[in-house]
Design a protein around this motif. Structure first.
Motif, short mmCIF file in Angstrom:
data_model
loop_
_atom_site.label_atom_id
_atom_site.label_comp_id
_atom_site.label_asym_id
_atom_site.label_seq_id
_atom_site.Cartn_x
_atom_site.Cartn_y
_atom_site.Cartn_z
N MET A 44 0.85 -1.18 0.00
CA MET A 44 0.00 0.00 0.00
C MET A 44 0.89 1.23 0.00
SD MET A 44 -3.29 1.09 0.26
CE MET A 44 -4.25 -0.10 1.21
N GLU A 45 0.65 2.14 -0.93
CA GLU A 45 1.49 3.33 -1.03
C GLU A 45 0.65 4.59 -0.86
OE1 GLU A 45 4.71 5.46 -4.07
OE2 GLU A 45 3.24 4.04 -4.85
N GLU A 94 -2.25 12.10 -2.89
CA GLU A 94 -3.01 11.22 -3.76
C GLU A 94 -3.72 10.14 -2.94
OE1 GLU A 94 -0.17 9.67 -6.46
OE2 GLU A 94 0.13 11.57 -7.51
N GLU A 97 -2.69 3.87 -2.93
CA GLU A 97 -2.82 2.86 -3.98
C GLU A 97 -2.37 1.50 -3.47
OE1 GLU A 97 -2.10 3.13 -8.59
OE2 GLU A 97 -0.21 2.58 -7.61
N THR A 99 -1.35 -2.36 -4.40
CA THR A 99 -0.94 -3.33 -5.41
C THR A 99 -0.72 -4.65 -4.69
OG1 THR A 99 0.14 -1.62 -6.74
CG2 THR A 99 0.73 -3.91 -7.20
N MET A 195 -12.60 0.51 -2.24
CA MET A 195 -11.73 0.96 -3.32
C MET A 195 -12.31 0.58 -4.68
SD MET A 195 -7.85 0.28 -1.90
CE MET A 195 -8.08 -1.42 -1.39
N SER A 198 -8.58 -0.80 -10.52
CA SER A 198 -8.15 -0.22 -11.79
C SER A 198 -7.53 -1.25 -12.73
CB SER A 198 -7.17 0.92 -11.55
OG SER A 198 -6.04 0.48 -10.80
N THR A 222 -4.68 -3.99 -8.74
CA THR A 222 -4.35 -2.61 -8.37
C THR A 222 -5.65 -1.87 -8.09
OG1 THR A 222 -2.38 -2.64 -9.79
CG2 THR A 222 -3.18 -0.49 -9.07
N ALA A 224 -7.57 1.62 -5.66
CA ALA A 224 -7.39 2.83 -4.87
C ALA A 224 -8.76 3.39 -4.52
CB ALA A 224 -6.58 3.87 -5.64
#
Length: 239
Positions: A44-45, A94, A97, A99, A195, A198, A222, A224
């Motif tokens: 998770m970023e 942002e 996100e 992944t 989420m 994508s 992926t 978000a």
């Protein structure tokens, strides 16, 4: 009617090592939950955007002074730049996100434990659009109405699939499609996040059973949220 596919809770594996992804498809299908094993590829970023608006704001970088300043620096090894030129300003954060790669393994029923989860994950990431123009040519009326009294703002719908703002506009004689809906992610029994997916990728040439279904497969996802989170929002997504 709720439906669950993927790995089962009877496999003896801790729920802290699994990921559950749920979405309500509506109609006869209802809510579908896909469960898979977490792998080491799960990140998770959260990224903030910082920029340096003063990077070029020096005496030597004016239109007429750029060349002489460059020549002067070449010979003198001095510069008009200062620490202020590296000062950064915050431009926003942002949405976080995710992944992640989950593993699906067939133990008793390959179609329900591997094939069906992949199918539903692809459906969760897909829209439902019309085949042609969004105007109902058979409708005798086509118009736009506005009722100011119907305008409303519902902040509790932020992060959900429900509208946050009702503009009071209504359109007759027009059909619309649907964008990909929000899915609820439960990661390791500790992180709960709504989420939008994508991307979904999987191995189309993974080993198969005698019936042609996947014996096992890995799916990379992926996703978000729709918006960034405030600092005060974050604790409520960790159970």
């Amino acid at each position: 009617m709720a439906r669950t596919v993927g790995v089962t809770h009877q496999d003896g594996v801790s729920p802290f090592l699994k990921c559950r992804i749920s979405q309500d498809f509506g109609g006869a299908l209802g809510e579908v939950t896909v469960t898979g094993y977490l792998t080491e590829q799960c990140e998770m970023e959260l990224r903030s955007v910082w920029e340096s608006p003063f990077a070029q704001d020096t005496i030597g970088d004016t239109a007429k002074g750029a060349k002489p300043a460059a020549i002067g620096q070449t010979y003198s090894e001095n510069t008009t730049r200062t620490l202020w030129n590296s000062q950064q300003t915050w431009e926003g954060t942002e949405p976080p996100e995710l992944t992640m790669t989950i593993k699906l393994i067939a133990r008793n029923n390959a179609k329900q434990e591997v094939n069906a989860p992949i199918m539903y994950l692809l459906m969760m990431a897909s829209p439902e659009l019309l085949n042609s123009i969004p105007v109902d040519v058979e409708s005798s009326e086509l118009g736009v109405d506005w009722d100011p009294s119907a305008m409303s703002l519902n902040l509790s719908n932020i992060g959900s699939d429900k509208p946050v703002f009702n503009s009071g506009f209504s359109v007759s004689g027009v059909k619309t499609g649907r964008i990909p809906a929000i899915a609820m992610f439960e990661i390791g029994g500790r992180i709960m996040l709504p989420m939008r997916i994508s991307s979904v990728s999987y191995d189309v040439n993974a080993p198969k059973t005698p019936t042609g279904d996947f014996a096992y497969n890995t799916v990379t996802i992926t996703a978000a949220p729709k918006r960034m989170f405030n600092r005060s929002d974050i604790p409520k997504y960790f159970s």
